[in-house]
Design a protein around this motif. Structure first.
Motif, mmCIF file in Angstrom:
data_model
loop_
_atom_site.group_PDB
_atom_site.id
_atom_site.type_symbol
_atom_site.label_atom_id
_atom_site.label_comp_id
_atom_site.label_asym_id
_atom_site.label_seq_id
_atom_site.Cartn_x
_atom_site.Cartn_y
_atom_site.Cartn_z
ATOM 1 N N PRO A 36 43.969 33.569 41.652
ATOM 2 C CA PRO A 36 43.729 33.060 40.296
ATOM 3 C C PRO A 36 44.811 33.546 39.341
ATOM 4 O O PRO A 36 45.432 34.591 39.570
ATOM 5 C CB PRO A 36 42.361 33.651 39.937
ATOM 6 C CG PRO A 36 41.716 33.956 41.244
ATOM 7 C CD PRO A 36 42.832 34.323 42.192
ATOM 8 N N GLU A 37 45.033 32.794 38.271
ATOM 9 C CA GLU A 37 46.159 33.056 37.375
ATOM 10 C C GLU A 37 46.197 34.495 36.867
ATOM 11 O O GLU A 37 47.254 35.136 36.871
ATOM 12 C CB GLU A 37 46.115 32.088 36.194
ATOM 13 C CG GLU A 37 47.388 32.056 35.356
ATOM 14 C CD GLU A 37 48.572 31.478 36.098
ATOM 15 O OE1 GLU A 37 49.712 31.741 35.692
ATOM 16 O OE2 GLU A 37 48.360 30.753 37.091
ATOM 17 N N SER A 38 45.067 35.018 36.431
ATOM 18 C CA SER A 38 45.065 36.372 35.859
ATOM 19 C C SER A 38 45.411 37.419 36.904
ATOM 20 O O SER A 38 46.158 38.363 36.632
ATOM 21 C CB SER A 38 43.700 36.684 35.234
ATOM 22 O OG SER A 38 42.680 36.617 36.215
ATOM 23 N N ARG A 39 44.888 37.277 38.103
ATOM 24 C CA ARG A 39 45.193 38.230 39.173
ATOM 25 C C ARG A 39 46.633 38.076 39.634
ATOM 26 O O ARG A 39 47.307 39.057 39.950
ATOM 27 C CB ARG A 39 44.232 38.036 40.352
ATOM 28 C CG ARG A 39 42.801 38.480 40.080
ATOM 29 C CD ARG A 39 41.980 38.430 41.347
ATOM 30 N NE ARG A 39 42.533 39.315 42.362
ATOM 31 C CZ ARG A 39 42.250 39.207 43.675
ATOM 32 N NH1 ARG A 39 41.468 38.234 44.092
ATOM 33 N NH2 ARG A 39 42.775 40.056 44.530
ATOM 34 N N LYS A 40 47.110 36.852 39.677
ATOM 35 C CA LYS A 40 48.495 36.608 40.076
ATOM 36 C C LYS A 40 49.452 37.281 39.100
ATOM 37 O O LYS A 40 50.415 37.938 39.518
ATOM 38 C CB LYS A 40 48.752 35.104 40.128
ATOM 39 C CG LYS A 40 50.177 34.728 40.517
ATOM 40 C CD LYS A 40 50.314 33.233 40.782
ATOM 41 C CE LYS A 40 50.085 32.424 39.529
ATOM 42 N NZ LYS A 40 50.300 30.977 39.760
ATOM 43 N N ASN A 41 49.188 37.142 37.810
ATOM 44 C CA ASN A 41 50.035 37.791 36.808
ATOM 45 C C ASN A 41 49.988 39.306 36.941
ATOM 46 O O ASN A 41 51.000 39.990 36.761
ATOM 47 C CB ASN A 41 49.591 37.385 35.402
ATOM 48 C CG ASN A 41 50.119 36.021 35.009
ATOM 49 O OD1 ASN A 41 51.131 35.575 35.532
ATOM 50 N ND2 ASN A 41 49.427 35.357 34.101
ATOM 51 N N GLY A 42 48.814 39.840 37.260
ATOM 52 C CA GLY A 42 48.678 41.284 37.411
ATOM 53 C C GLY A 42 49.521 41.830 38.537
ATOM 54 O O GLY A 42 50.042 42.937 38.458
ATOM 55 N N VAL A 43 49.656 41.045 39.604
ATOM 56 C CA VAL A 43 50.453 41.474 40.748
ATOM 57 C C VAL A 43 51.941 41.270 40.486
ATOM 58 O O VAL A 43 52.756 42.161 40.712
ATOM 59 C CB VAL A 43 50.029 40.717 42.027
ATOM 60 C CG1 VAL A 43 50.949 41.084 43.191
ATOM 61 C CG2 VAL A 43 48.585 41.042 42.387
ATOM 62 N N LEU A 44 52.312 40.093 39.993
ATOM 63 C CA LEU A 44 53.724 39.766 39.833
ATOM 64 C C LEU A 44 54.334 40.362 38.571
ATOM 65 O O LEU A 44 55.455 40.871 38.596
ATOM 66 C CB LEU A 44 53.905 38.246 39.820
ATOM 67 C CG LEU A 44 53.516 37.508 41.099
ATOM 68 C CD1 LEU A 44 53.728 36.008 40.924
ATOM 69 C CD2 LEU A 44 54.318 38.018 42.293
ATOM 70 N N PHE A 45 53.619 40.283 37.457
ATOM 71 C CA PHE A 45 54.151 40.718 36.161
ATOM 72 C C PHE A 45 53.105 41.599 35.471
ATOM 73 O O PHE A 45 52.407 41.152 34.553
ATOM 74 C CB PHE A 45 54.485 39.513 35.281
ATOM 75 C CG PHE A 45 55.366 38.493 35.949
ATOM 76 C CD1 PHE A 45 56.719 38.735 36.125
ATOM 77 C CD2 PHE A 45 54.840 37.292 36.401
ATOM 78 C CE1 PHE A 45 57.536 37.788 36.738
ATOM 79 C CE2 PHE A 45 55.648 36.343 37.023
ATOM 80 C CZ PHE A 45 57.002 36.596 37.188
ATOM 81 N N PRO A 46 52.958 42.853 35.880
ATOM 82 C CA PRO A 46 51.896 43.718 35.350
ATOM 83 C C PRO A 46 51.874 43.814 33.822
ATOM 84 O O PRO A 46 50.807 43.960 33.229
ATOM 85 C CB PRO A 46 52.201 45.079 35.985
ATOM 86 C CG PRO A 46 52.955 44.755 37.226
ATOM 87 C CD PRO A 46 53.763 43.539 36.904
ATOM 88 N N ILE A 47 53.042 43.721 33.183
ATOM 89 C CA ILE A 47 53.075 43.864 31.731
ATOM 90 C C ILE A 47 52.312 42.746 31.030
ATOM 91 O O ILE A 47 51.773 42.932 29.939
ATOM 92 C CB ILE A 47 54.538 43.912 31.228
ATOM 93 C CG1 ILE A 47 54.594 44.292 29.743
ATOM 94 C CG2 ILE A 47 55.245 42.620 31.480
ATOM 95 C CD1 ILE A 47 53.983 45.616 29.395
ATOM 96 N N LYS A 48 52.218 41.578 31.655
ATOM 97 C CA LYS A 48 51.508 40.464 31.029
ATOM 98 C C LYS A 48 50.035 40.792 30.821
ATOM 99 O O LYS A 48 49.435 40.405 29.815
ATOM 100 C CB LYS A 48 51.648 39.194 31.887
ATOM 101 C CG LYS A 48 53.027 38.552 31.841
ATOM 102 C CD LYS A 48 53.033 37.230 32.599
ATOM 103 C CE LYS A 48 54.389 36.543 32.509
ATOM 104 N NZ LYS A 48 54.414 35.243 33.225
#
Length: 284
Positions: A36-48
């Protein structure tokens, strides 16, 4: 520091051996892109995931200077994946400069306090390799030599001994000689434990890099070990330090969690870029 966090107070309390065994369930980018988008961002771009808890008044200029596309991340992942004509392996170890291999490929090195998570980070970077290819110490503070890992003909990664209470006796002589005398060194990654923030030993290392005029990057490790509010506080303090007290440091701080694989793909991509192996399609 004059910054405000919009966080509930509760949060403050050669080879054909190319089969992959993942260090994490998110070692592969393909796996991450299915999240899911939120988890994906957490893995790839933690600052987001952290930015949304900051007040709109907080300056974000240097949060995402390096902002690669998914396509760029995929290209970088191929560099960290062994293949028949792209061997990734431990090369050698050295305790003095005259023991180091003479290599033409670009190099990056990782330094940090003992137990900062340096070996775990290198293991995560090479998680797409069979585990017997890249050997790192399983015990904190046990890296006593400069360990060289070759990534095909593209670049070399150097794991330096940790500084601090478990540092080898000849640490200063070994590391300073390498940093000052390695002509193909493209970037030094200075690791800081995100669960405790910048310590006095880290400041000494930072001053050394500034004195030598060596381009370096700050990497905040163990971001999974702190409550979000404390993590943000440490991050903002480090960001202010970089902006006001450094000249050779890359303005963006990289956030990583080796066990959860957060930030690893971004760091791979940055390494591929600064070693001249990946022209980016989407970065300023």
């Amino acid at each position: 520091m004059g910054v405000f966090l919009r966080i509930p107070s509760l949060l403050f309390s050669h080879t054909k051996r190319v089969a992959c065994r993942h260090y994490s369930t998110h070692a592969s980018l393909d796996e991450v892109l299915q999240l899911p988008e939120s988890r994906k961002n957490g893995v790839l771009f933690p600052i987001k995931n952290l930015e949304r808890y900051l007040s709109p008044s907080v300056k974000r200029t240097h949060f995402r200077i390096f902002d690669p596309s998914f396509n760029d991340l995929c290209k970088a992942e191929k560099l960290f994946t062994p293949a028949e004509r792209h061997e990734i392996d431990y090369l050698t170890s050295a305790v003095r400069m005259d023991h180091t291999p003479e290599l033409a490929a670009p190099e990056v090195c990782f330094i940090g306090r003992s137990n900062v998570g340096k070996s775990s980070l290198i293991k995560a970077l090479f998680a797409l390799c069979p585990p017997d290819l890249v050997r790192v110490s399983k015990n904190p503070g046990h890296t006593k030599k400069m360990n060289f890992f070759k990534v095909g003909k593209a670049f070399t990664v150097v794991d330096m001994p940790g500084y601090g209470y478990r540092a080898p006796k000849d640490f200063v002589e070994m590391v300073e000689a390498y940093l000052e005398g390695r002509p193909n060194l493209k970037r030094t990654f200075l690791l800081v434990d995100g669960s405790v923030g910048v310590q006095q030993a880290d400041l000494i290392a930072l001053e050394m890099l500034e004195e030598f005029g060596i381009p370096y990057v700050l990497v905040m490790t163990k971001i999974d070990k702190s409550a979000r509010g404390e993590l943000l506080r440490q991050f903002l303090q480090m960001q202010e330090m970089v902006e006001k007290q450094t000249k050779g440091c890359f303005p963006q701080i990289f956030l990583v969690s080796s066990p959860q694989f957060h930030g690893i793909h971004l760091l791979r991509c940055f390494i591929a870029h600064i070693t001249g192996n990946l022209p980016l399609t989407n970065t300023s």
